[in-house]
Motif scaffolding. Sequence first.
Motif, short mmCIF file in Angstrom:
data_model
loop_
_atom_site.label_atom_id
_atom_site.label_comp_id
_atom_site.label_asym_id
_atom_site.label_seq_id
_atom_site.Cartn_x
_atom_site.Cartn_y
_atom_site.Cartn_z
N GLY A 80 24.25 11.45 -18.07
CA GLY A 80 24.37 11.62 -16.62
C GLY A 80 24.32 13.08 -16.20
O GLY A 80 23.66 13.44 -15.22
N TYR A 81 24.99 13.95 -16.96
CA TYR A 81 24.98 15.37 -16.63
C TYR A 81 23.57 15.95 -16.77
O TYR A 81 23.13 16.74 -15.94
N ALA A 82 22.87 15.54 -17.82
CA ALA A 82 21.51 16.04 -18.03
C ALA A 82 20.59 15.63 -16.88
O ALA A 82 19.76 16.42 -16.44
N VAL A 83 20.74 14.42 -16.38
CA VAL A 83 19.88 13.95 -15.31
C VAL A 83 20.29 14.56 -13.97
O VAL A 83 19.44 15.01 -13.18
N LEU A 84 21.58 14.61 -13.70
CA LEU A 84 22.04 15.11 -12.41
C LEU A 84 21.83 16.61 -12.23
O LEU A 84 21.84 17.10 -11.11
N THR A 85 21.66 17.34 -13.32
CA THR A 85 21.44 18.78 -13.21
C THR A 85 19.97 19.17 -13.36
O THR A 85 19.68 20.36 -13.48
N LEU A 86 19.08 18.22 -13.38
CA LEU A 86 17.65 18.54 -13.41
C LEU A 86 17.26 19.23 -12.11
O LEU A 86 17.52 18.72 -11.01
N LYS A 87 16.66 20.39 -12.20
CA LYS A 87 16.29 21.18 -11.02
C LYS A 87 15.37 20.42 -10.06
O LYS A 87 15.60 20.45 -8.86
N PRO A 88 14.33 19.71 -10.55
CA PRO A 88 13.44 19.03 -9.60
C PRO A 88 14.12 17.91 -8.80
O PRO A 88 13.67 17.56 -7.72
N LEU A 89 15.21 17.37 -9.31
CA LEU A 89 15.87 16.25 -8.65
C LEU A 89 17.09 16.66 -7.82
O LEU A 89 17.69 15.81 -7.15
N GLU A 90 17.49 17.92 -7.85
CA GLU A 90 18.68 18.34 -7.12
C GLU A 90 18.56 18.09 -5.62
O GLU A 90 19.51 17.66 -4.97
N MET A 113 25.95 7.49 -13.59
CA MET A 113 24.51 7.73 -13.73
C MET A 113 24.07 7.53 -15.18
O MET A 113 23.05 6.89 -15.44
N GLY A 114 24.83 8.06 -16.12
CA GLY A 114 24.47 7.91 -17.53
C GLY A 114 24.49 6.47 -18.00
O GLY A 114 23.59 6.03 -18.71
N SER A 115 25.51 5.73 -17.60
CA SER A 115 25.59 4.33 -18.03
C SER A 115 24.48 3.51 -17.37
O SER A 115 23.93 2.61 -18.01
N PHE A 116 24.16 3.80 -16.13
CA PHE A 116 23.08 3.07 -15.45
C PHE A 116 21.74 3.33 -16.14
O PHE A 116 21.00 2.39 -16.45
N LEU A 117 21.42 4.58 -16.42
CA LEU A 117 20.15 4.90 -17.08
C LEU A 117 20.10 4.36 -18.51
O LEU A 117 19.08 3.84 -18.95
N PHE A 118 21.22 4.48 -19.23
CA PHE A 118 21.28 3.97 -20.60
C PHE A 118 21.09 2.45 -20.62
O PHE A 118 20.38 1.91 -21.46
N SER A 119 21.72 1.76 -19.67
CA SER A 119 21.59 0.31 -19.63
C SER A 119 20.19 -0.12 -19.21
O SER A 119 19.70 -1.15 -19.64
N LEU A 120 19.52 0.69 -18.38
CA LEU A 120 18.12 0.39 -18.05
C LEU A 120 17.23 0.50 -19.28
O LEU A 120 16.30 -0.29 -19.47
N LEU A 121 17.52 1.49 -20.12
CA LEU A 121 16.76 1.64 -21.36
C LEU A 121 17.02 0.48 -22.34
O LEU A 121 16.13 0.10 -23.11
N LEU A 122 18.23 -0.07 -22.30
CA LEU A 122 18.58 -1.17 -23.20
C LEU A 122 18.11 -2.53 -22.71
O LEU A 122 18.16 -3.51 -23.46
N TYR A 123 17.66 -2.61 -21.46
CA TYR A 123 17.30 -3.91 -20.89
C TYR A 123 16.22 -4.61 -21.72
O TYR A 123 16.38 -5.76 -22.12
#
Length: 171
Positions: A80-90, A113-123
């Motif tokens: 979640g931290y990696a995604v939320l701190t991406l410059k293009p998405l701020e 955010m991290g759990s949501f993205l991780f669970s999307l990858l596991l779907y």
Amino acid sequence: MLKWISSLFKALNANHNPAEIAHALALGVMLGLMPKDNALWYLIFVFFLFVRINKPTYLLTALVVSYFAWMLDPLFGTIGYAVLTLKPLEGLFGFLVDIPFVGFTKFNNTIVMGSFLFSLLLYAPFFFFGIFFVKFWRAKVAPGFIKSPLYKAAQGLPVIGKIFEAFEEKF
């Protein structure tokens, strides 16, 4: 809960579409991994209750996975931290936080955010595993279990016998 387990066995042994059960398994994992204190969890929970999935599988999977999900919180926080701190998405995230209802989803929380993205990858992996499991269950496990002495002995027990009634409907 006993009714859910019995319904799950009935669905596994009946002529239900394996994709319905697999979809419920994958969505249950998604729901179980996410923290329960945000509106995003409730949106996913309620929305998928009205979709054609196997509800007992959905609810039991979410319940079991949520019991162990806290162990993955450090991983979720990192993702979640990696995604939320991406410059293009701020800019996008800043805009979304200003929308009144979106703030209740707590998507700006690193664990959410991290759990949501991780669970999307596991779907997808859990969906295909679910289809494989249902087909394997119907072809190998259920017919062999019906013939076992354990099944015959458990039929006489009041609680376990009710669960095993689901096996009798198909075989």
